[in-house]
Design an enzyme around this catalytic site. Sequence first.
Site, PDB file in Angstrom:
ATOM      1  N   LEU A   1       7.694   1.256   5.834  1.00  0.00           N
ATOM      2  CA  LEU A   1       9.161   1.226   5.846  1.00  0.00           C
ATOM      3  C   LEU A   1       9.683   1.244   4.408  1.00  0.00           C
ATOM      4  O   LEU A   1       9.059   0.709   3.498  1.00  0.00           O
ATOM      5  CB  LEU A   1       9.655  -0.024   6.575  1.00  0.00           C
ATOM      6  CG  LEU A   1       9.338  -0.053   8.080  1.00  0.00           C
ATOM      7  CD1 LEU A   1       9.663  -1.422   8.664  1.00  0.00           C
ATOM      8  CD2 LEU A   1      10.099   1.049   8.830  1.00  0.00           C
TER       9      LEU A   1
ATOM     10  N   ARG B   1       3.308   3.242   9.886  1.00  0.00           N
ATOM     11  CA  ARG B   1       4.212   3.860   8.906  1.00  0.00           C
ATOM     12  C   ARG B   1       4.688   2.810   7.925  1.00  0.00           C
ATOM     13  O   ARG B   1       4.778   1.619   8.273  1.00  0.00           O
ATOM     14  CB  ARG B   1       5.433   4.477   9.601  1.00  0.00           C
ATOM     15  CG  ARG B   1       5.089   5.527  10.613  1.00  0.00           C
ATOM     16  CD  ARG B   1       4.659   6.800   9.954  1.00  0.00           C
ATOM     17  NE  ARG B   1       4.171   7.754  10.951  1.00  0.00           N
ATOM     18  CZ  ARG B   1       3.470   8.821  10.637  1.00  0.00           C
ATOM     19  NH1 ARG B   1       3.159   9.096   9.386  1.00  0.00           N
ATOM     20  NH2 ARG B   1       3.054   9.639  11.574  1.00  0.00           N
TER      21      ARG B   1
ATOM     22  N   HIS C   1      -2.433  -7.176   9.824  1.00  0.00           N
ATOM     23  CA  HIS C   1      -3.340  -6.254   9.120  1.00  0.00           C
ATOM     24  C   HIS C   1      -4.793  -6.662   9.390  1.00  0.00           C
ATOM     25  O   HIS C   1      -5.140  -7.848   9.269  1.00  0.00           O
ATOM     26  CB  HIS C   1      -3.046  -6.299   7.616  1.00  0.00           C
ATOM     27  CG  HIS C   1      -3.864  -5.319   6.842  1.00  0.00           C
ATOM     28  ND1 HIS C   1      -3.584  -3.968   6.834  1.00  0.00           N
ATOM     29  CD2 HIS C   1      -4.962  -5.481   6.068  1.00  0.00           C
ATOM     30  CE1 HIS C   1      -4.477  -3.348   6.084  1.00  0.00           C
ATOM     31  NE2 HIS C   1      -5.328  -4.233   5.607  1.00  0.00           N
TER      32      HIS C   1
END
Length: 203
Positions: A94, A92, A110
């Site tokens: 932020l 998600r 990542h």
Amino acid sequence: MLPVAVLVSGSGSNLQALLDASAADPEFGARIAVVISDRPGVGALQRALQSGVPAEVVRWGEFNDRESFSVAICDTAERYGAEALILAGFMRILSPAAIDRYPNRIINIHPALLPAFPGAHAVPAALAHGVKVSGVTVHFVDDEVDHGPIIAQQAVPVQSDDTEETLHARIQKEEHLLFPLVIKAFSAGSLRVVGRHVIWEES
Ligand code: GAR
């Protein structure tokens, strides 16, 4: 010991790497105060349970917008005294509200060499593009997706017969080595941010 919240959405192999490092290395410097998932039933929550670390679910679907979801995540982390948010496979985004509450204190991992292939589908995107090298990036989170100052990167070769699964597995091996190293340095106060640059200093 720096208390941190680890945010997860999936299997939690990176969470496991941090749990293992904190158990094995007395100088690791971070204490996982809470694991927070945006969904129930994921492997990461099971791993927290097995390690005796408190776990919370802040369900994405229960909030009207990113802002109120992000505030709830920060409130939960703060209840456990967390002074930083570690995004370990957290899928998600932020809102700026969270970034304001934890400036240069949110770290993401990542599965690509940023700025190439940001977003939720980095591994298939790299494969589809035909790159010969991909890798891992660990970076501070800022207001743009997968964009903040880069702390560390590790290149991983792409093989001609790679599938999404084989390439992701090779990338994850490196993630599990790099992420604990970065969190240890961060907890020791060894990372200084100067604009887009992160300087590794002796603690
Ligand atoms: C990791 O490979 C991480 O880099 C990736 O999700 C995986 C989670 O695995 N994160 C992203 O794609 C963020 N955009 P894990 O749950 O086994 O740690």
